[in-house]
Design an enzyme around this catalytic site. Structure first.
Site, PDB file in Angstrom:
ATOM      1  N   HIS A  66       0.824  -1.212   0.000  1.00 31.96           N
ATOM      2  CA  HIS A  66       0.000   0.000   0.000  1.00 31.96           C
ATOM      3  C   HIS A  66       0.864   1.270   0.000  1.00 31.96           C
ATOM      4  O   HIS A  66       0.550   2.242  -0.688  1.00 31.96           O
ATOM      5  CB  HIS A  66      -0.960  -0.010   1.196  1.00 31.96           C
ATOM      6  CG  HIS A  66      -2.059  -1.021   1.036  1.00 31.96           C
ATOM      7  ND1 HIS A  66      -2.447  -1.888   2.034  1.00 31.96           N
ATOM      8  CD2 HIS A  66      -2.837  -1.317  -0.023  1.00 31.96           C
ATOM      9  CE1 HIS A  66      -3.431  -2.660   1.597  1.00 31.96           C
ATOM     10  NE2 HIS A  66      -3.675  -2.335   0.350  1.00 31.96           N
ATOM     11  N   ASP A  90      -9.998  -2.890  -0.215  1.00 33.38           N
ATOM     12  CA  ASP A  90      -9.612  -3.127   1.185  1.00 33.38           C
ATOM     13  C   ASP A  90      -9.284  -1.818   1.903  1.00 33.38           C
ATOM     14  O   ASP A  90      -9.129  -1.800   3.120  1.00 33.38           O
ATOM     15  CB  ASP A  90      -8.412  -4.088   1.255  1.00 33.38           C
ATOM     16  CG  ASP A  90      -7.230  -3.596   0.440  1.00 33.38           C
ATOM     17  OD1 ASP A  90      -6.617  -2.592   0.841  1.00 33.38           O
ATOM     18  OD2 ASP A  90      -6.906  -4.204  -0.600  1.00 33.38           O
ATOM     19  N   ASP A 141     -17.822  -0.247 -11.820  1.00 30.38           N
ATOM     20  CA  ASP A 141     -16.672  -0.632 -12.634  1.00 30.38           C
ATOM     21  C   ASP A 141     -15.760   0.580 -12.871  1.00 30.38           C
ATOM     22  O   ASP A 141     -16.210   1.608 -13.386  1.00 30.38           O
ATOM     23  CB  ASP A 141     -17.195  -1.183 -13.969  1.00 30.38           C
ATOM     24  CG  ASP A 141     -16.087  -1.764 -14.827  1.00 30.38           C
ATOM     25  OD1 ASP A 141     -14.892  -1.556 -14.516  1.00 30.38           O
ATOM     26  OD2 ASP A 141     -16.422  -2.434 -15.811  1.00 30.38           O
ATOM     27  N   ASP A 160      -5.245  -0.014  -8.150  1.00 27.37           N
ATOM     28  CA  ASP A 160      -4.958  -1.036  -7.136  1.00 27.37           C
ATOM     29  C   ASP A 160      -5.869  -2.223  -7.438  1.00 27.37           C
ATOM     30  O   ASP A 160      -6.882  -2.430  -6.780  1.00 27.37           O
ATOM     31  CB  ASP A 160      -5.247  -0.449  -5.742  1.00 27.37           C
ATOM     32  CG  ASP A 160      -4.945  -1.433  -4.628  1.00 27.37           C
ATOM     33  OD1 ASP A 160      -4.505  -2.555  -4.915  1.00 27.37           O
ATOM     34  OD2 ASP A 160      -5.170  -1.066  -3.463  1.00 27.37           O
ATOM     35  N   SER A 161      -5.490  -2.961  -8.469  1.00 26.77           N
ATOM     36  CA  SER A 161      -6.415  -3.964  -9.020  1.00 26.77           C
ATOM     37  C   SER A 161      -5.949  -5.380  -8.711  1.00 26.77           C
ATOM     38  O   SER A 161      -4.822  -5.597  -8.272  1.00 26.77           O
ATOM     39  CB  SER A 161      -6.501  -3.790 -10.533  1.00 26.77           C
ATOM     40  OG  SER A 161      -5.283  -4.191 -11.108  1.00 26.77           O
ATOM     41  N   ASP A 163      -5.255  -9.288 -10.438  1.00 24.50           N
ATOM     42  CA  ASP A 163      -4.458  -9.693 -11.606  1.00 24.50           C
ATOM     43  C   ASP A 163      -5.236  -9.424 -12.899  1.00 24.50           C
ATOM     44  O   ASP A 163      -6.473  -9.306 -12.872  1.00 24.50           O
ATOM     45  CB  ASP A 163      -4.138 -11.200 -11.517  1.00 24.50           C
ATOM     46  CG  ASP A 163      -3.369 -11.533 -10.238  1.00 24.50           C
ATOM     47  OD1 ASP A 163      -2.745 -10.622  -9.678  1.00 24.50           O
ATOM     48  OD2 ASP A 163      -3.415 -12.698  -9.810  1.00 24.50           O
TER      49      ASP A 163
HETATM   50  N1  SAM Z   1      -3.197  -5.833  -3.721  1.00 19.02           N
HETATM   51  C1  SAM Z   1      -4.007  -6.753  -4.363  1.00 19.02           C
HETATM   52  C2  SAM Z   1      -3.262  -7.673  -5.270  1.00 19.02           C
HETATM   53  O1  SAM Z   1      -2.435  -7.223  -6.091  1.00 19.02           O
HETATM   54  O2  SAM Z   1      -3.477  -8.878  -5.173  1.00 19.02           O
HETATM   55  C3  SAM Z   1      -5.179  -6.099  -4.947  1.00 19.02           C
HETATM   56  C4  SAM Z   1      -6.142  -5.846  -3.852  1.00 19.02           C
HETATM   57  S1  SAM Z   1      -7.594  -4.954  -4.160  1.00 19.02           S
HETATM   58  C5  SAM Z   1      -8.601  -5.802  -3.015  1.00 19.02           C
HETATM   59  C6  SAM Z   1      -8.123  -5.357  -5.781  1.00 19.02           C
HETATM   60  C7  SAM Z   1      -9.565  -4.943  -6.012  1.00 19.02           C
HETATM   61  O3  SAM Z   1      -9.748  -4.605  -7.391  1.00 19.02           O
HETATM   62  C8  SAM Z   1     -10.599  -6.030  -5.711  1.00 19.02           C
HETATM   63  O4  SAM Z   1     -11.324  -5.672  -4.571  1.00 19.02           O
HETATM   64  C9  SAM Z   1     -11.474  -6.082  -6.971  1.00 19.02           C
HETATM   65  O5  SAM Z   1     -12.853  -6.216  -6.679  1.00 19.02           O
HETATM   66  C10 SAM Z   1     -11.150  -4.742  -7.619  1.00 19.02           C
HETATM   67  N2  SAM Z   1     -11.419  -4.684  -9.062  1.00 19.02           N
HETATM   68  C11 SAM Z   1     -11.160  -5.616 -10.009  1.00 19.02           C
HETATM   69  N3  SAM Z   1     -11.581  -5.188 -11.213  1.00 19.02           N
HETATM   70  C12 SAM Z   1     -12.110  -3.946 -11.033  1.00 19.02           C
HETATM   71  C13 SAM Z   1     -12.706  -2.987 -11.890  1.00 19.02           C
HETATM   72  N4  SAM Z   1     -12.848  -3.227 -13.215  1.00 19.02           N
HETATM   73  N5  SAM Z   1     -13.145  -1.814 -11.359  1.00 19.02           N
HETATM   74  C14 SAM Z   1     -13.004  -1.556 -10.024  1.00 19.02           C
HETATM   75  N6  SAM Z   1     -12.449  -2.440  -9.163  1.00 19.02           N
HETATM   76  C15 SAM Z   1     -12.005  -3.615  -9.655  1.00 19.02           C
END
Ligand code: SAM
Length: 287
Positions: A66, A90, A141, A160-161, A163
């Site tokens: 983070h 998170d 989204d 912060d997505s 994979d």
């Molecule tokens: N640090 C983490 C990792 O690299 O494994 C990522 C953690 S964070 C919880 C990732 C977040 O991205 C998830 O909660 C997921 O729901 C969100 N996410 C995935 N695709 C997304 C999108 N198109 N728009 C917004 N959020 C998205």
């Protein structure tokens, strides 16, 4: 993911490796409309959150990810006031963003509201900024959000997505980066988590190429340890609209006293020094 004899194991099959944590207990499970959210108590890493069987964060090491996703970008921008976080449900990245006093607005756009609600319950310290009047939440989204954003709205966009599969796949695509470019002000900076330098150098290279094609002038990656992610080594990639990303507000970073545990102006500088194999991979001149 498997659980055997009290050990949680996440395999990275394409690289023939795995990472395990000794569990105390499973404390929560929920199938949201987007993913399976699970919470475990571990013996030595505190609370663990997984999404679809993949480690997202643990109490013990999430600070590194983070802090390194947030502070290098915010100390590269001359005056970060308006920050957009895409993903990051998170709330750990949001907490770091709000440590910067110049930030006036931090908008978090997470596709899955349940991730945030579960984090509020099991990772309350990461969510301590959620009631800050500068924080705004939108559960939708992030690709759509970027497409609809008014030109020049943000100073920094942090991706912060998860994979690059499923709903996150489009967060690594040229169309999304073009919208981020447009939504950023003239000194704007985009930063995105960019996976493992050891396991995914081709993804990092393709992010550089795609960000450049989308219009960004200068692009650089930085790296940091993250023992609970595949290979134990992770990266973030920064792209600037017009200023060089290697120059950051080092004096401000040194003076800021932000209560960070991994980030400092020195770890920032060190993180930008890429090993030769990664420089060559990004330049497309070998491995
Ligand atoms: N640090 C983490 C990792 O690299 O494994 C990522 C953690 S964070 C919880 C990732 C977040 O991205 C998830 O909660 C997921 O729901 C969100 N996410 C995935 N695709 C997304 C999108 N198109 N728009 C917004 N959020 C998205």
């Amino acid at each position: 993911m498997t659980i055997d004899n009290g050990w949680y194991t996440e395999e990275c099959r394409e690289h023939g490796s795995a990472f395990s944590l000794k569990l105390k207990d499973k404390v929560y499970q929920e199938q949201s409309p987007y993913q399976l959210i699970e919470i475990y108590e571990t013996e030595s890493f505190g609370t663990l959150m997984t999404l679809d069987g993949l480690v997202m964060l643990t109490d013990r090491d999430n600070f590194i990810y983070h802090e390194m996703l947030t502070h290098p970008a915010l100390f590269t921008h001359p005056q970060p006031r308006r920050v957009l976080i895409i993903g990051g449900g998170d709330c750990g990245t949001l907490r770091e963003v709000l440590k910067h006093r110049q930030v006036q607005l931090a908008v978090l756009v997470e596709i899955d509201e349940r991730v945030t609600r579960v984090a509020e319950r099991f990772f309350p310290e990461l969510c301590e900024g959620n009631s800050d009047p500068r924080a705004r939440f939108h559960f939708q989204d992030g690709i759509r959000w970027a497409a609809d954003a008014v030109d020049g709205t943000y100073d920094v966009i942090i991706v912060d997505s998860t994979d690059p599969v499923g709903p996150a796949a489009g967060l690594y695509a040229e169309g999304f980066y073009r919208h981020c470019y447009r939504a950023l002000d003239s000194n704007g900076i985009l930063v995105a988590q960019s996976e493992s330098p050891l396991y995914h150098p081709q993804l990092i290279k393709s992010m550089h190429v795609t960000m450049a094609t989308a219009g960004f002038q200068d692009i650089a990656s930085l790296h940091f340890p993250q023992c609970t992610y595949p290979s134990g080594w992770w990266s973030a990639t920064l792209a600037c609209k017009d200023a060089p990303v290697s120059a950051f507000r080092e004096t401000d970073a040194a003076a800021a006293a932000l209560s960070t545990r991994y980030y400092s102006h020195l770890t920032h500088r060190g993180a930008m020094a890429l090993p030769p194999f990664l420089q060559r991979a990004i330049a497309g001149t070998g491995a």
